[in-house]
Scaffold this active site. Structure first.
Site, PDB file in Angstrom:
ATOM      1  N   ALA A  11       6.964  -3.653   6.022  1.00 55.29           N
ATOM      2  CA  ALA A  11       7.379  -3.611   7.429  1.00 55.29           C
ATOM      3  C   ALA A  11       6.177  -3.374   8.342  1.00 55.29           C
ATOM      4  CB  ALA A  11       8.420  -2.515   7.624  1.00 55.29           C
TER       5      ALA A  11
ATOM      6  N   GLY B  40     -11.728   1.590   8.079  1.00 51.67           N
ATOM      7  CA  GLY B  40     -11.626   1.602   6.619  1.00 51.67           C
ATOM      8  C   GLY B  40     -12.738   0.789   5.985  1.00 51.67           C
TER       9      GLY B  40
ATOM     10  N   SER C 247     -15.458   1.954   4.363  1.00 46.39           N
ATOM     11  CA  SER C 247     -16.251   2.617   3.310  1.00 46.39           C
ATOM     12  C   SER C 247     -16.085   1.969   1.945  1.00 46.39           C
ATOM     13  CB  SER C 247     -15.864   4.099   3.222  1.00 46.39           C
ATOM     14  OG  SER C 247     -14.454   4.241   3.191  1.00 46.39           O
ATOM     15  N   ARG C 248     -14.930   1.329   1.744  1.00 48.70           N
ATOM     16  CA  ARG C 248     -14.632   0.782   0.408  1.00 48.70           C
ATOM     17  C   ARG C 248     -13.899  -0.554   0.553  1.00 48.70           C
ATOM     18  NH1 ARG C 248     -10.739   3.806  -1.963  1.00 48.70           N
ATOM     19  NH2 ARG C 248     -10.228   5.104  -0.158  1.00 48.70           N
TER      20      ARG C 248
ATOM     21  N   ASN D  39      -9.352   9.928  11.335  1.00 48.17           N
ATOM     22  CA  ASN D  39      -8.045   9.624  10.754  1.00 48.17           C
ATOM     23  C   ASN D  39      -7.250   8.804  11.765  1.00 48.17           C
ATOM     24  OD1 ASN D  39      -5.480   9.530   9.768  1.00 48.17           O
ATOM     25  ND2 ASN D  39      -5.306  11.725   9.373  1.00 48.17           N
TER      26      ASN D  39
ATOM     27  N   SER E 222      -0.988  -8.660   5.324  1.00 44.74           N
ATOM     28  CA  SER E 222      -0.731  -8.768   3.881  1.00 44.74           C
ATOM     29  C   SER E 222       0.305  -9.858   3.616  1.00 44.74           C
ATOM     30  CB  SER E 222      -0.197  -7.443   3.347  1.00 44.74           C
ATOM     31  OG  SER E 222       0.265  -7.603   2.031  1.00 44.74           O
TER      32      SER E 222
ATOM     33  N   ASN F 176      -8.869  -2.912   9.537  1.00 39.46           N
ATOM     34  CA  ASN F 176      -8.715  -3.104   8.089  1.00 39.46           C
ATOM     35  C   ASN F 176      -8.085  -1.908   7.380  1.00 39.46           C
ATOM     36  OD1 ASN F 176      -9.661  -4.104   5.271  1.00 39.46           O
ATOM     37  ND2 ASN F 176     -10.683  -2.117   5.541  1.00 39.46           N
TER      38      ASN F 176
ATOM     39  N   LYS G  30       3.133  -4.294   7.877  1.00 37.35           N
ATOM     40  CA  LYS G  30       2.305  -5.502   7.981  1.00 37.35           C
ATOM     41  C   LYS G  30       3.022  -6.602   8.784  1.00 37.35           C
ATOM     42  CE  LYS G  30      -1.255  -3.925   5.665  1.00 37.35           C
ATOM     43  NZ  LYS G  30      -2.539  -3.677   6.323  1.00 37.35           N
TER      44      LYS G  30
ATOM     45  N   TYR H 105       5.364  -0.409   3.772  1.00 36.57           N
ATOM     46  CA  TYR H 105       4.125  -1.202   3.823  1.00 36.57           C
ATOM     47  C   TYR H 105       4.443  -2.623   4.315  1.00 36.57           C
ATOM     48  CZ  TYR H 105      -0.168  -3.493   2.200  1.00 36.57           C
ATOM     49  OH  TYR H 105      -1.333  -4.223   2.118  1.00 36.57           O
TER      50      TYR H 105
HETATM   51  N1  LIG Z   1      -6.122  -4.626  -2.016  1.00 39.38           N
HETATM   52  C1  LIG Z   1      -5.143  -5.501  -1.836  1.00 39.38           C
HETATM   53  O1  LIG Z   1      -4.614  -6.098  -2.810  1.00 39.38           O
HETATM   54  C2  LIG Z   1      -4.646  -5.823  -0.453  1.00 39.38           C
HETATM   55  C3  LIG Z   1      -3.742  -6.882  -0.300  1.00 39.38           C
HETATM   56  C4  LIG Z   1      -3.271  -7.206   0.972  1.00 39.38           C
HETATM   57  C5  LIG Z   1      -3.691  -6.475   2.061  1.00 39.38           C
HETATM   58  N2  LIG Z   1      -4.568  -5.433   1.879  1.00 39.38           N
HETATM   59  C6  LIG Z   1      -4.968  -4.676   3.056  1.00 39.38           C
HETATM   60  O2  LIG Z   1      -6.370  -4.688   3.183  1.00 39.38           O
HETATM   61  C7  LIG Z   1      -6.810  -3.501   3.825  1.00 39.38           C
HETATM   62  C8  LIG Z   1      -7.917  -2.847   3.003  1.00 39.38           C
HETATM   63  O3  LIG Z   1      -7.402  -2.631   1.716  1.00 39.38           O
HETATM   64  P1  LIG Z   1      -8.337  -2.185   0.487  1.00 39.38           P
HETATM   65  O4  LIG Z   1      -7.645  -2.646  -0.734  1.00 39.38           O
HETATM   66  O5  LIG Z   1      -9.744  -2.579   0.750  1.00 39.38           O
HETATM   67  O6  LIG Z   1      -8.164  -0.597   0.598  1.00 39.38           O
HETATM   68  P2  LIG Z   1      -8.939   0.607  -0.145  1.00 39.38           P
HETATM   69  O7  LIG Z   1      -9.891   0.080  -1.155  1.00 39.38           O
HETATM   70  O8  LIG Z   1      -7.860   1.551  -0.561  1.00 39.38           O
HETATM   71  O9  LIG Z   1      -9.778   1.250   1.068  1.00 39.38           O
HETATM   72  C9  LIG Z   1      -9.080   1.810   2.133  1.00 39.38           C
HETATM   73  C10 LIG Z   1     -10.024   2.090   3.270  1.00 39.38           C
HETATM   74  O10 LIG Z   1      -9.260   2.585   4.376  1.00 39.38           O
HETATM   75  C11 LIG Z   1      -9.725   3.880   4.743  1.00 39.38           C
HETATM   76  N3  LIG Z   1      -8.581   4.644   5.236  1.00 39.38           N
HETATM   77  C12 LIG Z   1      -7.420   4.920   4.596  1.00 39.38           C
HETATM   78  N4  LIG Z   1      -6.609   5.642   5.394  1.00 39.38           N
HETATM   79  C13 LIG Z   1      -7.267   5.816   6.561  1.00 39.38           C
HETATM   80  C14 LIG Z   1      -6.968   6.488   7.775  1.00 39.38           C
HETATM   81  N5  LIG Z   1      -5.811   7.148   7.955  1.00 39.38           N
HETATM   82  N6  LIG Z   1      -7.898   6.480   8.759  1.00 39.38           N
HETATM   83  C15 LIG Z   1      -9.090   5.850   8.601  1.00 39.38           C
HETATM   84  N7  LIG Z   1      -9.425   5.197   7.475  1.00 39.38           N
HETATM   85  C16 LIG Z   1      -8.527   5.183   6.467  1.00 39.38           C
HETATM   86  C17 LIG Z   1     -10.382   4.432   3.486  1.00 39.38           C
HETATM   87  O11 LIG Z   1     -11.345   5.462   3.802  1.00 39.38           O
HETATM   88  P3  LIG Z   1     -11.873   6.531   2.685  1.00 39.38           P
HETATM   89  O12 LIG Z   1     -12.874   5.794   1.830  1.00 39.38           O
HETATM   90  O13 LIG Z   1     -12.476   7.631   3.490  1.00 39.38           O
HETATM   91  O14 LIG Z   1     -10.665   6.954   1.897  1.00 39.38           O
HETATM   92  C18 LIG Z   1     -11.036   3.163   2.946  1.00 39.38           C
HETATM   93  O15 LIG Z   1     -12.216   2.872   3.655  1.00 39.38           O
HETATM   94  C19 LIG Z   1      -5.569  -2.632   3.995  1.00 39.38           C
HETATM   95  O16 LIG Z   1      -5.055  -2.769   5.296  1.00 39.38           O
HETATM   96  C20 LIG Z   1      -4.596  -3.215   2.996  1.00 39.38           C
HETATM   97  O17 LIG Z   1      -3.262  -2.983   3.352  1.00 39.38           O
HETATM   98  C21 LIG Z   1      -5.061  -5.099   0.654  1.00 39.38           C
END
Ligand SMILES: NC(=O)c1ccc[n+]([C@@H]2O[C@H](COP(=O)([O-])OP(=O)(O)OC[C@H]3O[C@@H](n4cnc5c(N)ncnc54)[C@H](OP(=O)(O)O)[C@@H]3O)[C@@H](O)[C@H]2O)c1
Length: 252
Positions: free
Chosen positions: A159, A12, A14-15, A61, A144, A88, A161, A157
């Protein structure tokens, strides 16, 4: 911290947090593979923005076990060695009990667990087997705050984490003798696409005020903790879970 000659896989990437981590490792000399699922343009933009040589993107995926196996074979073939894996990638699907029928409830649970826990576990399997050959390596999992505090309306979610935390601790015990550390970061709210709707909505101020610092985290702040855990500055940290939540939730 120096990641010269270190090969790093970020799922993950890319973003959001994964992208910030890719940039942080690359700035410290690391060679990075970012995995993604569908956003080819974002993945390309991220890879192109990284300083240094040898970075690449790999579409897979993570909820598909065969795709995980192919991803890991590709990454290990390309890199030769694997020094750091950052698990991630994750998804955050709403399924409030009151508004969700039973079929959708089960779908949300399966989809979430397939990516956030089983996909991550499968990446760990291949990463650990490679790192055992090398007698070294770092696995950093992105958990998380929700695993500790609870995640209302996103129970799967929370569960998933909590499962990531338990997996982190169990693997740390299992892999320590092979020179492999397994750790996790547990962010609170982070400004990314995942939280964009909530942070742009009417709850924004309330969410920011969950922290005494009056704000949410930047992806770079989470990336800094990830990089530290994967570095030679954290040689005796394994099995640990670092909160990156601005004291929005304090666990004992
Ligand atoms: N943002 C928050 O507030 C927060 C808080 C606590 C924990 N987290 C955790 O931090 C991590 C990253 O979160 P984020 O906010 O940076 O997420 P995000 O901006 O939504 O980015 C998600 C990333 O995961 C990839 N992805 C999603 N489903 C996938 C799959 N089935 N296989 C491969 N890649 C997949 C996406 O690829 P594409 O670009 O191709 O869609 C993207 O690169 C996650 O585990 C999330 O649970 C986030």
């Amino acid at each position: 911290m120096d990641f010269t000659k270190k090969n790093i896989l970020i799922t993950g990437g890319s973003r959001g947090i994964g992208k910030a981590a890719a940039m942080a490792f690359a700035k410290l000399g690391g060679r990075v593979c970012i995995n993604f699922i569908k956003n080819t343009q974002a993945a390309k933009t991220t890879v192109d923005s990284l300083p240094g040589q040898g970075h690449f993107a790999a579409k897979a995926n993570l909820s598909d076990p065969i795709a995980v196996q192919e991803l890991m074979e590709t990454v290990i073939d390309e890199f030769g060695t694997l020094d750091v894996v950052v698990n991630n990638a994750g998804i955050y699907l709403p399924h409030p009990v009151e508004e969700t029928n039973y079929e959708d409830w089960r779908k949300a649970w399966k989809t979430t667990l397939d990516v956030n826990l089983f996909g991550l576990a499968n990446v760990c399997y291949f990463a650990a087997r490679q790192m055992m050959h090398q007698n070294s390596g770092h696995i950093v999992n992105v958990s998380s705050r929700g695993a500790f505090r609870g995640e209302p309306k996103h129970t799967a979610y929370g569960a998933s984490k909590a499962g990531v935390n338990a997996l982190t601790q169990s693997l740390a015990l299992e892999l320590g003798e092979h020179g492999i550390s397994v750790t996790a970061v547990a962010p609170g709210f982070v400004e990314t696409d995942m939280t964009q709707n909530m942070l742009n909505g009417k709850q924004r101020e309330a969410i920011k005020n969950q922290s005494p610092m009056g704000r949410v985290a930047t992806p770079e702040e989470v990336a800094n903790a990830i990089v530290f855990l994967a570095s030679d500055n954290a040689t005796f940290i394994t099995g640990g879970i670092i909160d990156v939540n601005g004291a929005s939730y304090l666990r004992s």
